[in-house]
Scaffold this motif. Structure first.
Motif, PDB file in Angstrom:
ATOM      1  N   HIS A   3       0.870  -1.279   0.092  1.00  0.00           N
ATOM      2  CA  HIS A   3       0.069  -0.087  -0.060  1.00  0.00           C
ATOM      3  C   HIS A   3       0.860   1.269   0.013  1.00  0.00           C
ATOM      4  O   HIS A   3       1.978   1.221   0.663  1.00  0.00           O
ATOM      5  CB  HIS A   3      -0.971  -0.075   1.282  1.00  0.00           C
ATOM      6  N   ARG A 182      -0.566  -2.434  10.627  1.00  0.00           N
ATOM      7  CA  ARG A 182      -1.898  -1.762  11.131  1.00  0.00           C
ATOM      8  C   ARG A 182      -1.567  -1.453  12.657  1.00  0.00           C
ATOM      9  O   ARG A 182      -0.928  -2.040  12.986  1.00  0.00           O
ATOM     10  CB  ARG A 182      -3.109  -2.351  10.666  1.00  0.00           C
ATOM     11  N   GLY A 230     -15.825  -1.600  11.160  1.00  0.00           N
ATOM     12  CA  GLY A 230     -16.165  -2.026   9.836  1.00  0.00           C
ATOM     13  C   GLY A 230     -17.189  -2.988   9.803  1.00  0.00           C
ATOM     14  O   GLY A 230     -17.239  -3.972   8.896  1.00  0.00           O
ATOM     15  N   ASN A 267      -3.363  -4.977   1.780  1.00  0.00           N
ATOM     16  CA  ASN A 267      -4.826  -4.654   1.687  1.00  0.00           C
ATOM     17  C   ASN A 267      -5.073  -4.041   3.194  1.00  0.00           C
ATOM     18  O   ASN A 267      -5.396  -4.566   3.993  1.00  0.00           O
ATOM     19  CB  ASN A 267      -5.487  -5.753   1.511  1.00  0.00           C
ATOM     20  N   ARG A 268      -5.257  -2.767   3.186  1.00  0.00           N
ATOM     21  CA  ARG A 268      -5.358  -2.103   4.636  1.00  0.00           C
ATOM     22  C   ARG A 268      -6.616  -2.216   4.989  1.00  0.00           C
ATOM     23  O   ARG A 268      -7.068  -2.233   6.271  1.00  0.00           O
ATOM     24  CB  ARG A 268      -5.266  -0.689   4.519  1.00  0.00           C
ATOM     25  N   SER A 269      -7.702  -2.823   4.287  1.00  0.00           N
ATOM     26  CA  SER A 269      -9.098  -2.867   4.747  1.00  0.00           C
ATOM     27  C   SER A 269      -9.301  -4.260   5.374  1.00  0.00           C
ATOM     28  O   SER A 269     -10.174  -4.482   6.026  1.00  0.00           O
ATOM     29  CB  SER A 269     -10.211  -2.704   3.637  1.00  0.00           C
ATOM     30  N   LYS A 270      -8.045  -5.088   5.137  1.00  0.00           N
ATOM     31  CA  LYS A 270      -8.216  -6.578   5.771  1.00  0.00           C
ATOM     32  C   LYS A 270      -6.945  -6.726   6.259  1.00  0.00           C
ATOM     33  O   LYS A 270      -6.708  -8.135   6.282  1.00  0.00           O
ATOM     34  CB  LYS A 270      -8.357  -7.420   4.329  1.00  0.00           C
TER      35      LYS A 270
END
Length: 584
Positions: A3, A182, A230, A267-270
């Protein structure tokens, strides 16, 4: 492909960022090239600086860090004085004035309206008192949480304060681990009530007993991969590992290193650790820890010792509505006195006065809880009554009404670019309306209402009796702020999350919906049944019907989409001026 934020961090991150912040502060906010602001703001977070939302250019939220919510004598006063001098903005909040501190759900403090140019002076004043902002934001190990009365509680199973201090010194302060995939949350609890909420942390240690060589020994069971947000919350999974207290630091470091090495940086959303545990499973994690990260044989889990887990657990009142509010015994013969601060917001002068009271009546030490409340520690039992008569404790009383006692609220659209709704002022006004219009059964001493302005769930709505989540909807042809309503969450020995039964309810109809469901609970519960127990025993169809939204006498402060204004309480919203502060 990593990312873009990984590229930002690879170029410059961690302690070296502080030098750049000081350079920009010296030259002024406008010296940050507009085309580079995203990357600089990403890096600034490591040092606790979060640029406030669109329209509030040049102003920052500053997050402090204090392991386990512990503020040594003099530290709260320094924070209050900084808030009074520097945390003031161009507009006054109608509920809370101008110049205040926010207590957070991770036992720390946030300041708002901080100008970049003032950051060096703010740091000087805070650091002189031993307070830091380092590693309080960004992709780091965030403020380490634990039992707020570690080392003091008379029912403590294991004194975890020395372990918490080692977490801070040996793991969180290690530059080699400051750049995580993260943000990462660590907790440890040594008391039976479970005040650190280990089951919603990335790694949590809970008191447990195990027979070793024929003798029962105290130690900790390990959970990994908990978290909210989320619309994909997870309860931390048991790792089937027990460690003795002298191995607590080692096992936490091992999992931190594992996630640091193997965690997803694309993948920062996961890529929070809860998804890492989903993808790999506790068994693989345990095997990999054993093979690559620890040099002793991992022991299987022991017997959980928290048979009295009462913190945010939905237990009956006779089990103790344990949230650290009120007057409690310490094991050294002293008392601690827990105040209830509605919405977690203290005016700067109140923070200073609280520090003075802590020094006058106790040791000067103040501790913070995960419910956004402060505790005055080491109070002489003979002086408790005098302390309770102090005017500050009349407002932020240790004996609040059940709605105030159970309230939690995140930052909301006042400053947060992610939030969809205003939270703090709305919650304050809602608490007064509920106090004046809704009756609870006499044996119900608190009803936990948690409010998050978006699905990130910083207000921990998923764990509440009644969870509120910011949304938007149309009403009478106009866009309005709206809330999802969830029921029946809680942590405890059997952690579970709310059931979201109502979606996109216009904000001015939410108090009426809460009134209807609470009155139905009062009418239909059996004796001693908690709200969480009643929700679990009631069908979804019945709950939806009983939680009927309705307009009432409640007057909402920001119904018409506060996010579209640079500040929800600007001069164009005169109708919100002059509202009194939330109290009991």
């Amino acid at each position: 492909m990593p990312h873009k934020k990984e590229a930002y961090k690879e170029e410059l991150y961690g302690d070296t960022v502080q030098e750049k912040i000081l350079e920009f502060a010296d030259r002024g906010f406008d010296s940050i090239p507009e085309s580079e602001r995203d990357e600089w703001f990403c890096r600034f977070k490591f040092w606790g600086l979060f640029h406030q939302r669109s329209g509030q250019e040049g102003y920052f939220m500053m997050r402090l860090t204090n392991c386990n919510g512990r503020l040594d004598p003099g530290q709260l006063r320094a924070i209050g004085e900084v808030a009074d001098e520097y945390a003031t903005g161009p507009e006054t909040n109608p509920e809370f004035g101008n110049g205040w501190i926010d207590l957070t759900t991770r036992q720390s403090v946030q300041l708002h309206w901080i100008r970049l140019e003032d950051v060096p002076d703010v740091w000087d004043k805070l650091e002189a008192a031993g307070v830091t902002t380092r590693s309080s934001g960004g992709d780091t190990m965030r403020n380490i949480v634990g039992c707020p009365v570690a080392g003091k509680a008379d029912d403590e199973i294991i004194d975890t304060q020395p372990i918490l201090d080692r977490f801070q010194d040996e793991i969180r302060d290690d530059d080699a681990l400051c750049n995580m995939p993260r943000k990462f949350n660590i907790s440890i609890t040594g008391t039976p009530e479970g005040g650190a909420q280990d089951s919603i942390n990335d790694i949590g240690l809970e008191p447990a007993q195990k027979e070793i060589d024929g003798e029962e020994q105290l130690g900790f069971n390990v959970r990994v991969g908990g978290g909210l947000g989320g619309h994909e919350p997870r309860v931390a999974r048991p790792l089937d590992v027990w460690v003795a207290p002298d191995r607590a630091v080692d096992i936490v470091r091992a999992f931190v290193e594992l996630y640091h090495d193997y965690g997803d940086r694309e993948n920062r959303s996961k890529n929070r650790s809860r998804f890492f545990v989903d993808d790999n499973g506790p068994e693989w994690i345990r095997e990999t820890l054993q093979a690559e990260y620890v040099d002793w044989e991992l022991k299987t889990s022991g017997a959980d010792m928290r048979d009295r887990y009462t913190y945010n657990a939905g237990r009956p009142s006779e089990d103790g509505a344990f949230d650290y509010v009120g007057v409690h015994d310490q094991k050294n013969g002293k008392k601690w006195v827990g105040l209830s601060v509605a919405c977690g917001r203290l005016e700067s002068q109140e923070a200073i006065r609280l520090a003075e009271l802590a020094a006058e009546y106790g040791s000067g030490e103040v501790r913070l809880t995960r419910r956004q409340n402060p505790l005055i520690m080491d109070v002489d039992p003979n002086r408790v009554d005098d302390l309770l008569r102090e005017p500050l404790l009349h407002k932020h009383t240790p004996e609040p009404n059940p709605f105030v006692r159970g309230a939690t609220a995140c930052t909301g659209t006042e400053f947060c670019g992610l939030a969809l709704t205003e939270t703090k002022a709305r919650m304050a006004r809602m608490l007064r309306w509920l106090r004046d219009n809704v009756d609870l059964p006499e044996d119900v001493c608190q009803l936990k209402i948690h409010f998050s302005g978006c699905t990130a769930d910083c207000g921990q709505a998923n764990t509440a009796d009644i969870g509120l989540l910011g949304m938007r909807a149309r009403k009478d042809g106009e866009m309005v702020e709206a809330l999802d309503i969830g029921l029946g969450g809680g942590i405890g020995e059997d952690p579970s999350f709310v059931n979201w039964i109502r979606q996109r309810v216009p904000a001015d109809e939410v108090p009426g919906a809460i009134k209807n469901i609470v009155e139905a609970y009062a009418a239909h519960r059996f004796a001693g049944q908690t709200f969480r127990e009643w929700v679990a025993a009631t069908s979804d169809e019945q709950l939806i019907e009983l939680c009927e939204p309705v307009e009432t006498s409640y007057d909402d402060p920001c119904l018409y989409d506060a996010k579209q204004s640079w500040y929800p309480f600007d001069a164009e919203k005169q109708a919100t001026k002059g509202v009194q502060g939330a109290d009991d």
